[in-house]
Design a protein around this motif. Structure first.
Motif, mmCIF file in Angstrom:
data_model
loop_
_atom_site.group_PDB
_atom_site.id
_atom_site.type_symbol
_atom_site.label_atom_id
_atom_site.label_comp_id
_atom_site.label_asym_id
_atom_site.label_seq_id
_atom_site.Cartn_x
_atom_site.Cartn_y
_atom_site.Cartn_z
ATOM 1 N N ASP A 210 -16.262 119.321 9.338
ATOM 2 C CA ASP A 210 -17.075 120.139 10.239
ATOM 3 C C ASP A 210 -18.429 119.483 10.495
ATOM 4 O OD1 ASP A 210 -15.331 122.548 10.498
ATOM 5 O OD2 ASP A 210 -15.658 122.680 8.343
ATOM 6 N N ARG A 211 -19.059 119.046 9.406
ATOM 7 C CA ARG A 211 -20.377 118.414 9.535
ATOM 8 C C ARG A 211 -20.296 117.138 10.380
ATOM 9 N NH1 ARG A 211 -26.035 118.505 9.314
ATOM 10 N NH2 ARG A 211 -26.768 116.437 8.667
ATOM 11 N N LEU A 212 -19.230 116.368 10.203
ATOM 12 C CA LEU A 212 -19.094 115.123 10.957
ATOM 13 C C LEU A 212 -18.911 115.410 12.442
ATOM 14 C CD1 LEU A 212 -19.008 112.046 10.470
ATOM 15 C CD2 LEU A 212 -16.512 112.234 10.364
ATOM 16 N N ALA A 213 -18.148 116.443 12.770
ATOM 17 C CA ALA A 213 -17.985 116.817 14.176
ATOM 18 C C ALA A 213 -19.309 117.259 14.776
ATOM 19 C CB ALA A 213 -16.946 117.932 14.301
ATOM 20 N N GLU A 214 -20.073 118.029 14.014
ATOM 21 C CA GLU A 214 -21.376 118.479 14.485
ATOM 22 C C GLU A 214 -22.318 117.293 14.703
ATOM 23 O OE1 GLU A 214 -21.013 122.594 11.853
ATOM 24 O OE2 GLU A 214 -22.500 121.063 11.334
ATOM 25 N N ARG A 215 -22.290 116.355 13.791
ATOM 26 C CA ARG A 215 -23.252 115.245 13.819
ATOM 27 C C ARG A 215 -22.934 114.224 14.894
ATOM 28 N NH1 ARG A 215 -25.372 110.573 11.948
ATOM 29 N NH2 ARG A 215 -27.141 110.578 10.516
ATOM 30 N N THR A 216 -21.640 113.962 15.124
ATOM 31 C CA THR A 216 -21.241 112.884 16.025
ATOM 32 C C THR A 216 -20.883 113.344 17.425
ATOM 33 O OG1 THR A 216 -18.904 113.008 15.404
ATOM 34 C CG2 THR A 216 -20.336 111.585 14.065
ATOM 35 N N GLY A 379 -23.258 118.439 -0.617
ATOM 36 C CA GLY A 379 -22.581 117.167 -0.827
ATOM 37 C C GLY A 379 -21.742 116.765 0.369
ATOM 38 N N TYR A 380 -21.043 117.740 0.970
ATOM 39 C CA TYR A 380 -20.239 117.423 2.152
ATOM 40 C C TYR A 380 -21.126 117.000 3.323
ATOM 41 C CZ TYR A 380 -16.020 119.072 -0.161
ATOM 42 O OH TYR A 380 -14.962 119.209 -1.027
ATOM 43 N N ALA A 381 -22.283 117.612 3.464
ATOM 44 C CA ALA A 381 -23.209 117.178 4.517
ATOM 45 C C ALA A 381 -23.665 115.743 4.277
ATOM 46 C CB ALA A 381 -24.413 118.122 4.573
ATOM 47 N N ALA A 382 -23.955 115.401 3.017
ATOM 48 C CA ALA A 382 -24.361 114.030 2.693
ATOM 49 C C ALA A 382 -23.237 113.033 2.966
ATOM 50 C CB ALA A 382 -24.801 113.953 1.240
ATOM 51 N N MET A 383 -21.997 113.419 2.693
ATOM 52 C CA MET A 383 -20.862 112.551 2.973
ATOM 53 C C MET A 383 -20.734 112.278 4.468
ATOM 54 S SD MET A 383 -18.031 114.189 0.359
ATOM 55 C CE MET A 383 -16.663 113.286 1.102
ATOM 56 N N ALA A 384 -20.825 113.335 5.270
ATOM 57 C CA ALA A 384 -20.711 113.157 6.708
ATOM 58 C C ALA A 384 -21.818 112.271 7.252
ATOM 59 C CB ALA A 384 -20.743 114.525 7.406
ATOM 60 N N ASP A 385 -23.013 112.448 6.720
ATOM 61 C CA ASP A 385 -24.128 111.605 7.169
ATOM 62 C C ASP A 385 -23.886 110.139 6.828
ATOM 63 O OD1 ASP A 385 -25.343 113.891 8.094
ATOM 64 O OD2 ASP A 385 -26.735 114.073 6.409
ATOM 65 N N VAL A 387 -20.950 108.659 6.399
ATOM 66 C CA VAL A 387 -19.866 108.143 7.239
ATOM 67 C C VAL A 387 -20.365 107.871 8.651
ATOM 68 C CG1 VAL A 387 -17.688 108.778 8.356
ATOM 69 C CG2 VAL A 387 -17.971 109.109 5.893
ATOM 70 N N ALA A 388 -21.159 108.789 9.182
ATOM 71 C CA ALA A 388 -21.646 108.624 10.551
ATOM 72 C C ALA A 388 -22.400 107.309 10.732
ATOM 73 C CB ALA A 388 -22.528 109.809 10.939
ATOM 74 N N ARG A 389 -23.024 106.838 9.683
ATOM 75 C CA ARG A 389 -23.810 105.599 9.779
ATOM 76 C C ARG A 389 -22.939 104.358 9.942
ATOM 77 N NH1 ARG A 389 -27.268 108.509 6.116
ATOM 78 N NH2 ARG A 389 -26.223 107.675 4.270
ATOM 79 N N VAL A 390 -21.649 104.435 9.618
ATOM 80 C CA VAL A 390 -20.801 103.247 9.744
ATOM 81 C C VAL A 390 -19.777 103.376 10.858
ATOM 82 C CG1 VAL A 390 -21.092 102.702 7.301
ATOM 83 C CG2 VAL A 390 -19.084 104.016 8.020
ATOM 84 N N LEU A 391 -19.821 104.445 11.613
ATOM 85 C CA LEU A 391 -18.861 104.616 12.709
ATOM 86 C C LEU A 391 -19.152 103.638 13.853
ATOM 87 C CD1 LEU A 391 -18.570 108.510 12.855
ATOM 88 C CD2 LEU A 391 -16.807 106.885 12.128
#
Length: 391
Positions: A210-216, A379-385, A387-391
């Motif tokens: 969810d966080r990754l979808a929101e962020r990206t 923790g899940y928010a930190a994970m998504a952040d 991951v987003a940095r290497v997309l």
């Protein structure tokens, strides 16, 4: 009348906006209806979409059914509170032009598309009327969202008052696809309970998907299964990763990136006696896991996907931790980080992102739900952040 070319063009317009990986009927972690199945009942499930569009369609799975599954009818609608839906938003679904469908054992079906405009990050409610005995139900055990059922045909029950029972699992529904103009930038997350979102707040959509979808702003497909293993099948925890990747990711339209976070159960189950359906667990070596990762990379690359490896999170102090698990986890993460082999297109170092600086083998206390294995919402928010940095 659609020609074959027109139908193929329409299909290419659709992008997967939500997924849940099918599992065998099982007792599971929390009470569920998978073993008893359904009869003369309606089932209402609400899911959050990570892409928007003016039309949608759904995939229904009978992957683990031993007999045909009859769908007497189905609707989609905009959700309201609880089991209620917005009046005026209910749309009937059809299957090859008819209101009902029969899904053969071990098969799936895709509905016809229906007009229901929804924006990215809005939710949709899918209601199924199951008038015949389904037998044990293909399901997804850990939804971290509430599903409802009630007696009879409740397809058009907007108030939701007929839905008298609830559970936190999904049944038969494996994907929702939207007409997003053929966008092909979806991100598929593949792995175990940490991908699935265990430890996130139920009903709040705070998994890292969810966080990754929101962020990206990109569609995100969640193909996690709690307890899942890369190399071995399990009664509760699904088919092994190297077998289910095609069905749960590659056969869905719209993804161009695969992120793999899997392996902690393969090495951790042999350290614990707490796993109710998976003992004795084999002792898995580093080379075996690497061979499994290479198999996933090969399958995804053959379908044109970019493949990102995610390092195993710290799990020191958990019931998965032990001398052998620690050794293999360190070796696997070192292999992932090593640019010399160049097998991943990129690596998301989730271990470093979530580690306790005072003890890198343990989750940071701010991210640990208390079992020293699973992150919570922060923790899940930190994970998504990360991951987003290497997309």
């Amino acid at each position: 009348m659609f020609t074959a070319t027109a139908t193929a063009t329409a299909t290419r317009a659709f992008t997967t906006a939500w997924t849940a990986s099918p599992q065998l009927p099982a007792e599971g972690f929390t009470p569920n209806w998978s073993r008893e199945g359904f009869w003369r009942q309606s089932l209402r499930q609400t899911v959050r979409l990570t892409a928007g569009g003016g039309r949608l369609r759904v995939r229904l799975s009978n992957a683990y059914g031993t007999s045909p599954l009859r769908i007497a009818g189905a609707t989609v609608a905009r959700p309201a509170r609880g089991a209620a839906v917005e009046p005026g938003s209910v749309r009937p679904l059809t299957f090859a032009g008819t209101a009902g469908a029969e899904i053969p054992a071990r098969a799936e079906i895709v509905s016809d598309c229906v007009e229901l405009p929804l924006e990215r990050l809005e939710s949709v409610t899918v209601t199924l009327h199951l008038d015949a005995v389904t037998g044990p139900a293909t399901f997804h055990a850990q939804a971290f969202a509430t599903s409802h059922r009630g007696a009879g045909d409740l397809l058009h029950d907007t108030g939701g008052h007929g839905f008298t029972e609830s559970t936190e699992s999904w049944y038969f529904l494996s994907a929702v696809e939207v007409d997003a103009g053929g966008r092909r930038d979806g991100i598929a997350l593949f792995g175990d309970s940490i991908v699935d979102g265990f430890g996130s707040t139920p009903g709040a959509n705070r998994r890292w998907s969810d966080r990754l979808a929101e962020r990206t702003g990109r569609p995100v497909l969640n193909a996690g299964i709690g307890g899942n293993l890369l190399l071995n099948d399990s009664a509760w925890y699904g088919e092994k990763g190297v077998h289910r990747l095609s069905r749960d990711v590659l056969d869905h339209p719209g993804a161009d990136t695969l992120i793999v976070l899997q392996g902690v159960n393969d090495i951790g189950f042999s350290e614990t006696d707490q796993q109710p359906t998976y003992r004795p667990a084999p002792v898995v070596e580093t080379g075996e896991l690497i061979a499994g990762y290479r198999r996933l990379i090969h399958l995804a690359r053959a379908r044109g996907l970019r493949v990102i490896g995610a390092t195993l999170l710290p799990f020191g102090g958990s019931d998965h931790w032990g001398e052998h698990a620690a050794k293999v986890a360190h070796e696997v993460n070192a292999w992932m980080r090593d640019p010399a082999h160049g097998e991943w297109d990129a690596v998301a170092d989730l271990h470093r992102a979530l580690a306790d600086p005072a003890d890198p083998d343990r989750l940071h206390p701010a991210y640990d739900i208390g079992d020293h294995l699973h992150p919570g919402d922060a923790g899940y928010a930190a994970m998504a952040d990360a991951v987003a940095r290497v997309l």
